[in-house]
Scaffold this active site. Structure first.
Site, PDB file in Angstrom:
ATOM      1  N   ARG A   1     -33.693  21.111 -10.092  1.00 56.33           N
ATOM      2  CA  ARG A   1     -32.967  19.867 -10.415  1.00 56.33           C
ATOM      3  C   ARG A   1     -32.034  20.018 -11.615  1.00 56.33           C
ATOM      4  NH1 ARG A   1     -38.101  17.897  -9.371  1.00 56.33           N
ATOM      5  NH2 ARG A   1     -38.259  17.143  -7.227  1.00 56.33           N
TER       6      ARG A   1
ATOM      7  N   LYS B   1     -16.954  20.096 -12.133  1.00 54.52           N
ATOM      8  CA  LYS B   1     -17.015  19.892 -10.672  1.00 54.52           C
ATOM      9  C   LYS B   1     -17.517  21.183 -10.055  1.00 54.52           C
ATOM     10  CE  LYS B   1     -13.514  16.454  -9.543  1.00 54.52           C
ATOM     11  NZ  LYS B   1     -12.259  16.221  -8.805  1.00 54.52           N
TER      12      LYS B   1
ATOM     13  N   GLU C   1      -0.900  25.901 -11.739  1.00 56.71           N
ATOM     14  CA  GLU C   1      -1.695  24.860 -12.416  1.00 56.71           C
ATOM     15  C   GLU C   1      -1.192  24.638 -13.840  1.00 56.71           C
ATOM     16  OE1 GLU C   1      -3.786  22.967 -10.888  1.00 56.71           O
ATOM     17  OE2 GLU C   1      -4.444  24.090  -9.131  1.00 56.71           O
TER      18      GLU C   1
ATOM     19  N   LYS D   1      -6.801  19.434 -19.666  1.00 54.93           N
ATOM     20  CA  LYS D   1      -7.796  19.120 -18.636  1.00 54.93           C
ATOM     21  C   LYS D   1      -9.028  18.474 -19.275  1.00 54.93           C
ATOM     22  CE  LYS D   1     -10.492  20.317 -14.716  1.00 54.93           C
ATOM     23  NZ  LYS D   1     -10.768  21.139 -13.565  1.00 54.93           N
TER      24      LYS D   1
ATOM     25  N   GLU E   1     -14.226  10.469 -11.968  1.00 54.14           N
ATOM     26  CA  GLU E   1     -13.139   9.865 -11.209  1.00 54.14           C
ATOM     27  C   GLU E   1     -13.410   8.411 -10.879  1.00 54.14           C
ATOM     28  OE1 GLU E   1     -11.492  12.060  -7.859  1.00 54.14           O
ATOM     29  OE2 GLU E   1     -11.579  13.863  -9.063  1.00 54.14           O
TER      30      GLU E   1
ATOM     31  N   ARG F   1      -8.673  10.772 -13.928  1.00 61.01           N
ATOM     32  CA  ARG F   1      -8.819  12.176 -13.560  1.00 61.01           C
ATOM     33  C   ARG F   1      -7.899  12.554 -12.403  1.00 61.01           C
ATOM     34  NH1 ARG F   1     -14.242  16.009 -13.709  1.00 61.01           N
ATOM     35  NH2 ARG F   1     -13.188  17.851 -12.964  1.00 61.01           N
TER      36      ARG F   1
ATOM     37  N   ASN G   1      -4.285  15.785 -10.180  1.00 57.46           N
ATOM     38  CA  ASN G   1      -3.957  16.147  -8.796  1.00 57.46           C
ATOM     39  C   ASN G   1      -2.466  16.138  -8.495  1.00 57.46           C
ATOM     40  OD1 ASN G   1      -6.394  16.868  -7.778  1.00 57.46           O
ATOM     41  ND2 ASN G   1      -6.997  14.762  -7.351  1.00 57.46           N
TER      42      ASN G   1
ATOM     43  N   HIS H   1      -1.261  18.158  -5.668  1.00 56.42           N
ATOM     44  CA  HIS H   1      -2.422  18.510  -4.845  1.00 56.42           C
ATOM     45  C   HIS H   1      -2.515  17.699  -3.556  1.00 56.42           C
ATOM     46  CE1 HIS H   1      -3.408  20.742  -8.383  1.00 56.42           C
ATOM     47  NE2 HIS H   1      -4.564  21.159  -7.900  1.00 56.42           N
TER      48      HIS H   1
ATOM     49  N   HIS I   1      -3.126  20.230  -0.838  1.00 58.18           N
ATOM     50  CA  HIS I   1      -4.378  20.337  -0.068  1.00 58.18           C
ATOM     51  C   HIS I   1      -4.101  20.258   1.427  1.00 58.18           C
ATOM     52  CE1 HIS I   1      -7.050  18.915  -3.645  1.00 58.18           C
ATOM     53  NE2 HIS I   1      -6.977  20.229  -3.593  1.00 58.18           N
TER      54      HIS I   1
ATOM     55  N   HIS J   1      -4.540  28.982  -3.288  1.00 60.57           N
ATOM     56  CA  HIS J   1      -4.557  27.580  -3.718  1.00 60.57           C
ATOM     57  C   HIS J   1      -3.314  27.251  -4.565  1.00 60.57           C
ATOM     58  CE1 HIS J   1      -6.159  23.756  -5.042  1.00 60.57           C
ATOM     59  NE2 HIS J   1      -6.040  24.133  -6.305  1.00 60.57           N
TER      60      HIS J   1
HETATM   61  N1  LIG Z   1     -14.168  23.125  -9.850  1.00 55.76           N
HETATM   62  C1  LIG Z   1     -12.912  22.812 -10.027  1.00 55.76           C
HETATM   63  O1  LIG Z   1     -12.567  21.884 -10.773  1.00 55.76           O
HETATM   64  C2  LIG Z   1     -11.862  23.614  -9.312  1.00 55.76           C
HETATM   65  C3  LIG Z   1     -10.515  23.488  -9.672  1.00 55.76           C
HETATM   66  C4  LIG Z   1      -9.578  24.297  -9.029  1.00 55.76           C
HETATM   67  C5  LIG Z   1      -9.977  25.195  -8.057  1.00 55.76           C
HETATM   68  N2  LIG Z   1     -11.299  25.274  -7.733  1.00 55.76           N
HETATM   69  C6  LIG Z   1     -11.764  26.238  -6.730  1.00 55.76           C
HETATM   70  O2  LIG Z   1     -11.513  27.539  -7.214  1.00 55.76           O
HETATM   71  C7  LIG Z   1     -11.454  28.429  -6.102  1.00 55.76           C
HETATM   72  C8  LIG Z   1     -10.301  29.371  -6.291  1.00 55.76           C
HETATM   73  O3  LIG Z   1     -10.516  30.105  -7.480  1.00 55.76           O
HETATM   74  P1  LIG Z   1      -9.716  31.451  -7.782  1.00 55.76           P
HETATM   75  O4  LIG Z   1      -8.276  31.241  -7.533  1.00 55.76           O
HETATM   76  O5  LIG Z   1     -10.170  31.919  -9.107  1.00 55.76           O
HETATM   77  O6  LIG Z   1     -10.187  32.393  -6.594  1.00 55.76           O
HETATM   78  P2  LIG Z   1     -11.326  33.504  -6.430  1.00 55.76           P
HETATM   79  O7  LIG Z   1     -12.527  33.190  -7.202  1.00 55.76           O
HETATM   80  O8  LIG Z   1     -11.446  33.719  -4.975  1.00 55.76           O
HETATM   81  O9  LIG Z   1     -10.627  34.800  -7.071  1.00 55.76           O
HETATM   82  C9  LIG Z   1      -9.433  35.282  -6.511  1.00 55.76           C
HETATM   83  C10 LIG Z   1      -9.512  36.778  -6.205  1.00 55.76           C
HETATM   84  O10 LIG Z   1      -9.417  37.497  -7.425  1.00 55.76           O
HETATM   85  C11 LIG Z   1     -10.486  38.446  -7.514  1.00 55.76           C
HETATM   86  N3  LIG Z   1     -10.743  38.561  -8.949  1.00 55.76           N
HETATM   87  C12 LIG Z   1     -11.342  37.659  -9.738  1.00 55.76           C
HETATM   88  N4  LIG Z   1     -11.270  38.051 -11.019  1.00 55.76           N
HETATM   89  C13 LIG Z   1     -10.660  39.244 -11.032  1.00 55.76           C
HETATM   90  C14 LIG Z   1     -10.280  40.148 -12.056  1.00 55.76           C
HETATM   91  N5  LIG Z   1     -10.491  39.876 -13.353  1.00 55.76           N
HETATM   92  N6  LIG Z   1      -9.658  41.305 -11.700  1.00 55.76           N
HETATM   93  C15 LIG Z   1      -9.387  41.557 -10.397  1.00 55.76           C
HETATM   94  N7  LIG Z   1      -9.693  40.750  -9.379  1.00 55.76           N
HETATM   95  C16 LIG Z   1     -10.323  39.592  -9.703  1.00 55.76           C
HETATM   96  C17 LIG Z   1     -11.580  37.863  -6.688  1.00 55.76           C
HETATM   97  O11 LIG Z   1     -12.453  38.870  -6.224  1.00 55.76           O
HETATM   98  C18 LIG Z   1     -10.800  37.217  -5.548  1.00 55.76           C
HETATM   99  O12 LIG Z   1     -10.497  38.185  -4.580  1.00 55.76           O
HETATM  100  C19 LIG Z   1     -11.313  27.555  -4.866  1.00 55.76           C
HETATM  101  O13 LIG Z   1     -12.529  27.551  -4.176  1.00 55.76           O
HETATM  102  C20 LIG Z   1     -11.024  26.175  -5.425  1.00 55.76           C
HETATM  103  O14 LIG Z   1     -11.515  25.146  -4.593  1.00 55.76           O
HETATM  104  C21 LIG Z   1     -12.236  24.519  -8.340  1.00 55.76           C
END
Ligand SMILES: NC(=O)c1ccc[n+]([C@@H]2O[C@H](COP(=O)([O-])OP(=O)(O)OC[C@H]3O[C@@H](n4cnc5c(N)ncnc54)[C@H](O)[C@@H]3O)[C@@H](O)[C@H]2O)c1
Length: 361
Positions: free
Chosen positions: A122, A144, A186, A221, A231, A236, A240, A243, A247, A260
């Protein structure tokens, strides 16, 4: 019938520190040492791309030998599929409520590890160790967490704030350029919605020192999240900008055509044109926004996009209220507002420009 009231005190305010610097991982021993209660055990959930750091660098910084769970890289990992294995591994190792999880990776690992931390026993503590630019400026902050379902992205999750975030900019050295550019979408967004000076500082490309840029993005942020964590007031939703269409573009292209941030760049183009048509954003500001996106090698048009499918997808955006889409638009770079009513001709025009390359100068 017996009717009883249950009155709980409001939860105590939650504070956490975000360190942004070259070598920030070295702050891990101190960060762990200052926690109360002291962590009983440490589990690392890591993207396997970062196996070297998870296996060698991190253990040397920890007071006890960690439980290491390596996960495949890529969005499919952020699904229900891995949950039973990860949760059972934690339980088999008898992690208790005072244990802590370290999330080493991009947004995929951060969202998944945060979710695991939110539901195991939990809720236990976790520290975000973001390794992508996107994770540093966006996903590691704000609490999130969650996973995707086949029906859509981020449909299951909990709000669960991290205990600390250590953004070590040295880790970005190995990040592929395309991922780095996607992270800048972003940062450009933060500039447009809240800080014209931040926007200007990255408008012509990446500065050599990313630390102040990343720190300012996180600050924007964090401030918006602090005002509206769950939200409820709508504040918040300002995060977006770009977005709503972004999206929908990700969804209709099956999540594999664009990263993304790339889809968000296309979404920013739509929101920018809509801002001109609806709020009177100047032609000059539209030009500056498009030039900034182009300077970071982000896509601005796609002549193959199915605009009807895109239009049909818009009301399905998670932020839609009662089937109406709420748009985040800008009157001038540095300001954003929520707009509930959009003229359908304006929307059509804003989507149709995605088929045409912009004239940049
Ligand atoms: N929680 C939130 O508020 C929030 C906000 C925006 C996005 N997201 C989520 O984040 C995700 C996308 O995150 P992302 O863009 O970081 O993608 P990701 O985590 O898939 O990383 C992108 C790629 O980079 C590689 N990688 C990571 N760090 C590395 C490094 N230092 N050197 C070499 N390669 C590396 C990973 O293996 C992957 O192939 C999505 O699922 C999205 O929904 C969440």
């Amino acid at each position: 019938m017996h009717s009883l009231q249950v009155s709980l005190p409001p939860p105590p305010a939650h504070h956490y520190t975000i360190h942004v610097n070259y070598g920030a991982l070295n702050l891990l021993p101190h960060t762990l040492h200052t926690l109360t209660p002291a962590p009983s055990q440490i589990a690392i959930l890591a993207d396997q791309t970062l196996a070297n750091i998870a296996e060698q660098r991190l253990p040397a910084l920890l007071p006890s030998s960690p439980l290491l769970i390596k996960l495949p890289s890529g969005e499919p990992t952020k699904s229900l599929h891995h949950l039973p294995h990860i949760l059972s591994t934690l339980a088999a190792a008898r992690l208790d409520r005072h244990a802590i999880i370290l999330a080493l990776g991009g947004g995929v690992i951060g969202d998944l590890a945060g979710f695991i931390a939110g539901i195991y026993l939990r809720g236990i503590r976790y520290i975000q160790l973001p390794t992508t630019l996107l994770a540093m400026v966006d996903s590691s902050v704000g609490g999130k967490t969650g996973v995707n379902l086949p029906e859509g992205k981020n449909l299951v999750g909990v709000f669960h704030q991290p205990t600390a975030v250590l953004a070590d900019l040295d880790l970005l050295e190995t990040l592929p350029p395309r991922e780095r550019h996607a992270g800048f979408a972003e940062i450009i967004k933060y500039g447009i919605i809240a800080d014209a000076a931040l926007f200007q500082s990255i408008a012509s490309g990446s500065p050599s020192d990313l630390a102040p840029i990343i720190a300012r993005s996180i600050e924007i942020k964090a401030q918006i999240v602090a005002e509206d964590e769950r939200e409820t007031t709508g504040r918040r939703a300002l995060l977006n900008f770009g977005h709503t269409a972004g999206h929908a573009i990700e969804a209709i292209t099956g999540y594999h055509t664009y990263l993304h941030g790339e889809a968000i760049a296309l979404g920013i183009r739509v929101a920018t044109r809509l801002s001109r048509l609806t709020l009177g954003l100047s032609e000059e500001d539209e030009r500056r926004i498009l030039n900034a996106l182009a300077a970071h090698h982000l896509p601005l048009h796609d002549s193959m996009l199915n605009l009807q499918a895109l239009m049909d997808r818009l009301p399905n955006d998670k932020k839609a209220q009662g089937g109406r889409v709420r748009w985040i638009l800008t009157r001038a770079i540095g300001q954003a507002e929520i707009v509930e009513t959009i003229n359908s001709n304006d929307l059509k025009e804003a989507l149709e420009i995605l088929h045409q390359p912009p004239s940049l100068k």
